[in-house]
Scaffold this motif. Structure first.
Motif, short mmCIF file in Angstrom:
data_model
loop_
_atom_site.label_atom_id
_atom_site.label_comp_id
_atom_site.label_asym_id
_atom_site.label_seq_id
_atom_site.Cartn_x
_atom_site.Cartn_y
_atom_site.Cartn_z
N TYR A 162 5.09 13.07 0.37
CA TYR A 162 4.09 14.09 1.18
C TYR A 162 4.30 13.70 2.75
O TYR A 162 4.57 12.72 3.24
CB TYR A 162 2.92 13.93 0.81
CG TYR A 162 1.92 14.83 1.58
CD1 TYR A 162 1.86 16.21 1.22
CD2 TYR A 162 0.97 14.22 2.38
CE1 TYR A 162 0.83 17.08 1.80
CE2 TYR A 162 -0.03 15.13 3.16
CZ TYR A 162 0.03 16.27 2.96
OH TYR A 162 -1.10 17.17 3.36
N GLU A 163 4.21 14.76 3.64
CA GLU A 163 4.23 14.56 4.87
C GLU A 163 3.16 15.44 5.52
O GLU A 163 3.19 16.66 5.22
CB GLU A 163 5.69 14.74 5.64
CG GLU A 163 6.55 13.43 5.57
CD GLU A 163 7.75 13.68 6.27
OE1 GLU A 163 8.07 13.94 7.65
OE2 GLU A 163 8.99 13.55 5.64
N TYR A 223 -0.35 7.90 1.82
CA TYR A 223 -0.12 8.50 0.51
C TYR A 223 1.49 8.47 0.47
O TYR A 223 2.09 8.08 1.35
CB TYR A 223 -0.36 10.03 1.01
CG TYR A 223 -0.46 10.64 2.35
CD1 TYR A 223 1.06 10.58 2.77
CD2 TYR A 223 -1.45 10.71 3.23
CE1 TYR A 223 1.31 11.01 4.07
CE2 TYR A 223 -0.93 11.05 4.39
CZ TYR A 223 0.20 11.41 5.10
OH TYR A 223 0.54 11.62 6.05
N ILE A 224 1.78 8.56 -0.64
CA ILE A 224 3.23 8.67 -1.09
C ILE A 224 3.60 10.15 -1.31
O ILE A 224 4.48 10.68 -0.91
CB ILE A 224 3.58 7.56 -2.05
CG1 ILE A 224 3.12 6.17 -1.67
CG2 ILE A 224 5.03 7.60 -2.19
CD1 ILE A 224 3.48 5.13 -2.82
N LEU A 252 0.73 -1.11 -0.13
CA LEU A 252 -0.03 0.02 -0.04
C LEU A 252 0.84 1.29 0.06
O LEU A 252 0.42 2.37 -0.59
CB LEU A 252 -0.78 -0.05 1.17
CG LEU A 252 -2.03 -0.90 1.21
CD1 LEU A 252 -2.58 -1.14 2.81
CD2 LEU A 252 -2.98 -0.85 0.03
N MET A 253 2.22 1.18 0.67
CA MET A 253 2.97 2.30 0.67
C MET A 253 3.80 2.29 -0.34
O MET A 253 4.68 3.22 -0.38
CB MET A 253 3.77 2.25 2.04
CG MET A 253 2.86 2.56 3.17
SD MET A 253 1.73 4.43 3.14
CE MET A 253 3.22 5.33 3.00
N GLY A 254 3.70 1.37 -1.43
CA GLY A 254 4.85 1.27 -2.43
C GLY A 254 6.23 0.98 -2.21
O GLY A 254 7.00 1.40 -2.86
N ASP A 281 9.66 4.30 -6.61
CA ASP A 281 10.67 5.29 -6.36
C ASP A 281 11.36 6.07 -7.75
O ASP A 281 11.62 7.04 -7.44
CB ASP A 281 12.19 4.28 -6.18
CG ASP A 281 12.13 3.68 -4.62
OD1 ASP A 281 11.48 4.42 -3.88
OD2 ASP A 281 13.12 2.83 -4.36
N ALA A 282 10.78 5.43 -8.75
CA ALA A 282 11.12 6.44 -9.98
C ALA A 282 10.10 7.55 -9.62
O ALA A 282 10.57 8.70 -10.25
CB ALA A 282 10.96 5.57 -11.13
N MET A 283 8.78 7.49 -9.42
CA MET A 283 8.21 8.64 -9.42
C MET A 283 8.32 9.37 -8.10
O MET A 283 8.42 10.45 -8.16
CB MET A 283 6.73 8.26 -9.42
CG MET A 283 6.38 7.50 -10.80
SD MET A 283 4.61 7.08 -10.97
CE MET A 283 4.37 5.47 -10.02
N ARG A 284 8.71 8.66 -7.12
CA ARG A 284 9.28 9.45 -5.67
C ARG A 284 10.57 10.50 -6.40
O ARG A 284 10.21 11.52 -5.72
CB ARG A 284 9.81 8.38 -4.63
CG ARG A 284 8.71 8.02 -3.92
CD ARG A 284 9.40 6.99 -2.78
NE ARG A 284 8.58 6.27 -1.94
CZ ARG A 284 8.18 5.08 -2.21
NH1 ARG A 284 8.89 4.36 -2.89
NH2 ARG A 284 7.27 4.65 -1.48
#
Lengths: 575, 137
Positions: free
Chosen positions: A569-570, A227-228, A139-141, A560-563
């Motif tokens: 987000y925090e 959310y990521i 869920l958290m990628g 990760d590629a998109m991170r």
């Protein structure tokens, strides 16, 4: 004298519920006579059990509902007919006489192999659709071998780190015939790409396969907090899937706009209704801004609501939801296609209502909640298992939960007619009042600049936290009774619960190591680079994500590629 | 004797985002006159231990609903011992199977609060525990 008693007993009810819609109830001569001749003497002799009667959401309920509570109500206009605007009575003209709702039990634990076995068992027991619960790392990628995944692999759901796991999850399950719901949000596009790849490998036609991706990121910021990325790129990903789905998978629901989690976080019924529909409005606005015609994607928007303990409050909520959505789609967005107007929804009984104490009582709670969902016209339903305040359900508990739906469907008789409570003064008044309460919230959020802006100001988060704290205090003070928890408490024995095999993480990690050794790592890197580049631009990312997962890039690698491009987000924590 | 305010760190370890319980407890303890620091989501045991040391708390309250307690709690206890924080009271609330409770307590967890616990019961437990186990100044 007698009048005073009546006024006192009904004071709060009058002040909010009635005053909201009609300042003065125009009471008939008959009702007045009843109040004076029957009610007043009774109240004088024996007062009611409480000064105020409220729903589980603390919404005040009157002693009696009569035509005086529906002053301008027009059954042809406000109620209509099943399958016709404003859809108060349901979205199909024959409702459950035509087809029962889809019985869809959310399931997932351990490895893909473990969950595949549970799926095949549930289908053999007469379940009519699949619903995948993923574990927290998924869920958290994160892949199962990420340091933050430690202790969490396969615990809350099934661990899926790559297309290889997805192939095992649906082994011997024909995706051409079964509809699948996938509860995944921030990494939804990636998991969906894996699902579509399995469908393709099985030879299933994308144009024909059906199912639902939860993919509702807004309620993650509001309530569930998985959310990521920050809101903007997250919304882009959602709109990418809506756009991709409209072209490639016309029967798949690429989003399930969810109030369930908002309610679980402690909201009232009206907040659940309002925030969910306002989330829906936000997605439509972003879709239209992308350049899509509203009727191109709106017919595939689906919703997901909670079924809590308060029977009538819930039924009114579903009916109000359909009416609000019809008005929104026609008036706000000018949708022309009737399929865009009709709100279709899944329901899950309220997990937060389950008690660890006297867990068998949960079977009764779940049955009542499920009955409300059916009386409210749901399209699909998940019933919780009795042991879920302790752990994930055992096979025994999950089967009993499914049987609960089958008993409602085939034995209770409530499926014989559409909207069986339509025309009840109480239900119609409550439907009106919930609708009204929701519009107030929707207007407030519009005034804040929309849902993304409201979330950034923590407006819905604060409203929910406030409601949730009030509810807890009411329970602590025994103003609200929970059987077996704050009243009717008894000594009890423990129950048998599902144990998650602690070797799941080791097995999953070994699988990943094998995968990374067998695949073409240079090809994976090439496709991930393509995704990163696309993420920096404006292209729809679905084809790039699909490309990457087909080469067995892992979930963690794709996220990760998109991170790397979007950042993470925090939230600012509020208490 | 004027009481020094009891200091509590409420923490959400692991990946789970269900923070309803943590937020309610934080607010209830604050309403009961305690000094409460809420860590926010997704804290590693390392982050929790160092926040506890930095804030010099009497109590750490962990909210865990994900089933990861058997991994996260022993790790946190080990880190606290490493920092010499042997007198801090560590509590857990959440979805914890009964069978896991004895091992958690043996590992140094003072109490496990299951669903249905009143906020008052937690307040009372903390007050009793902190007053009977005075800390050195």
């Amino acid at each position: 004298m007698s009048h005073k008693i009546i006024e006192k007993a009904g004071k709060t009810t009058k002040s909010r519920a009635a005053a909201m819609l009609h300042p003065e109830r125009k009471v008939s001569a008959g009702e007045r006579a009843w109040e004076e001749n029957a009610l007043a003497p009774t109240l004088e002799k024996s007062p009611e059990r409480a000064h105020e009667f409220t729903t589980v959401s603390s919404y005040p309920i009157r002693r009696l509902y009569t035509p005086a509570d529906l002053p301008d109500w027009n059954p042809e206009k406000d109620l209509g007919y099943p399958g016709q605007p404003p859809y108060t009575r349901g979205i199909h003209s024959t409702m459950y006489r035509g087809r029962l709702w889809t019985m869809r039990q959310f399931a997932g634990f351990g490895t893909a192999q473990d969950t595949n076995a549970r799926f095949r068992y549930l289908l053999a027991q007469g379940q009519t659709g699949l619903s995948v619960a993923f574990d927290l790392p998924t869920l958290m990628g994160y892949d199962a071998d990420h340091p933050l995944s430690e202790g969490e692999v396969g615990k809350c759901g099934v661990a899926i780190s790559s297309l290889a796991d997805m192939e095992v999850l649906f082994d011997q399950i024909p995706l051409a015939d079964v509809t699948t719901s996938m509860t995944i949000n921030s990494p939804a596009a990636v998991i969906w790409a894996m699902y579509l790849a399995v469908a393709e490998n099985q030879g299933a036609d994308w144009k024909k396969i059906s199912g639902t991706l939860q993919n509702d990121i807004l309620k993650e910021y509001i309530a569930q907090k998985e959310y990521i990325y920050p809101p903007e790129p997250s919304m882009r990903l959602v709109i990418d899937t809506l756009e991709f789905g409209a072209k490639e998978t016309p029967k798949f629901n690429p989003i399930s706009i969810s109030g369930y989690h908002i309610r679980e976080a402690g909201s009232t019924a009206i907040q659940e209704l309002a925030f969910t529909l306002r989330d829906g409005i936000e997605y439509v606005e972003w879709g239209v801004r992308r350049g899509m015609d509203v009727d191109e994607f709106a017919p595939r928007l689906s919703f997901f609501f909670n079924a809590h303990n308060d029977f009538f409050e819930e039924i009114a909520k579903y009916r109000a939801a359909r009416r609000i959505w019809h008005k929104t789609m026609t008036k706000r967005f000018g949708a022309k296609n009737p399929r865009s107007w009709a709100l279709r929804f899944h329901t899950q009984t309220a997990g937060c209502s389950l008690t660890a104490q006297q867990p068998y009582n949960n079977v009764v709670r779940t049955a009542l909640q499920a009955l409300a969902a059916v009386m409210g016209g749901t399209q699909s339903l998940h019933t919780n298992s009795l042991d879920e305040a302790w752990a994930l359900p055992t096979e025994f508990a999950a089967t009993l939960a499914l049987r609960t739906q089958q008993i409602i469907a085939h034995e209770s008789g409530v499926t014989n007619t559409a909207d069986p409570l339509g025309g009840s003064y109480f239900v119609e008044a409550l439907t009106n009042e919930e609708e009204h309460g929701a519009w107030d919230y929707i207007k407030k959020i519009d005034a804040l600049g929309g849902m993304v802006a409201a979330i950034e100001r923590a407006y819905p988060q604060r409203e929910i936290a406030e409601a949730s704290y009030k509810y807890q205090l009411a329970v602590d003070r025994k103003e609200k009774i929970i059987v077996g928890v704050n009243d009717y408490v008894a000594e009890e024995k423990g129950i048998d619960i599902l144990q998650i095999d602690e070797t799941v993480a080791t097995r999953q990690t070994a699988q990943l190591r094998k995968l990374r050794a067998q695949r073409s790592n240079s090809e994976v890197e090439r496709r991930l680079a393509g995704l990163r580049k696309a993420a920096e631009g404006k292209d729809n990312l679905m084809p790039f994500i699909y490309d990457a997962v087909k080469a067995y890039a892992t979930l963690g690698e794709v996220c990760d590629a998109m991170r790397a491009v979007f950042g993470i987000y925090e939230e600012v924590a509020i208490t | 004797m004027p009481d020094k305010k009891i200091r509590v760190l409420i923490a959400k370890p692991g990946l789970d985002g269900h923070d309803r319980g943590a937020k309610i407890i934080a607010r209830a303890l604050r309403d009961a006159g305690m000094e409460v620091i809420y860590t926010g989501l997704r804290q590693t045991p390392e982050m929790i231990a160092s926040a506890a040391a930095q804030e010099d708390v009497d109590v750490i309250g962990l909210s865990i609903l994900s089933g990861a307690h058997n991994t996260l709690c022993p790790r946190l206890m080990e880190l606290l011992h490493g920092k010499g924080m042997n007198d801090v009271t560590v509590l857990i609330g959440g979805i914890i199977p009964e069978a896991d409770i004895p091992a958690l307590k043996l590992g140094g967890i003072a109490e496990v609060f299951l669903p249905g616990t009143t906020t008052q019961a937690i307040v009372d437990f903390i007050r009793h525990r902190v007053s009977t186990a005075p800390r050195e100044a």
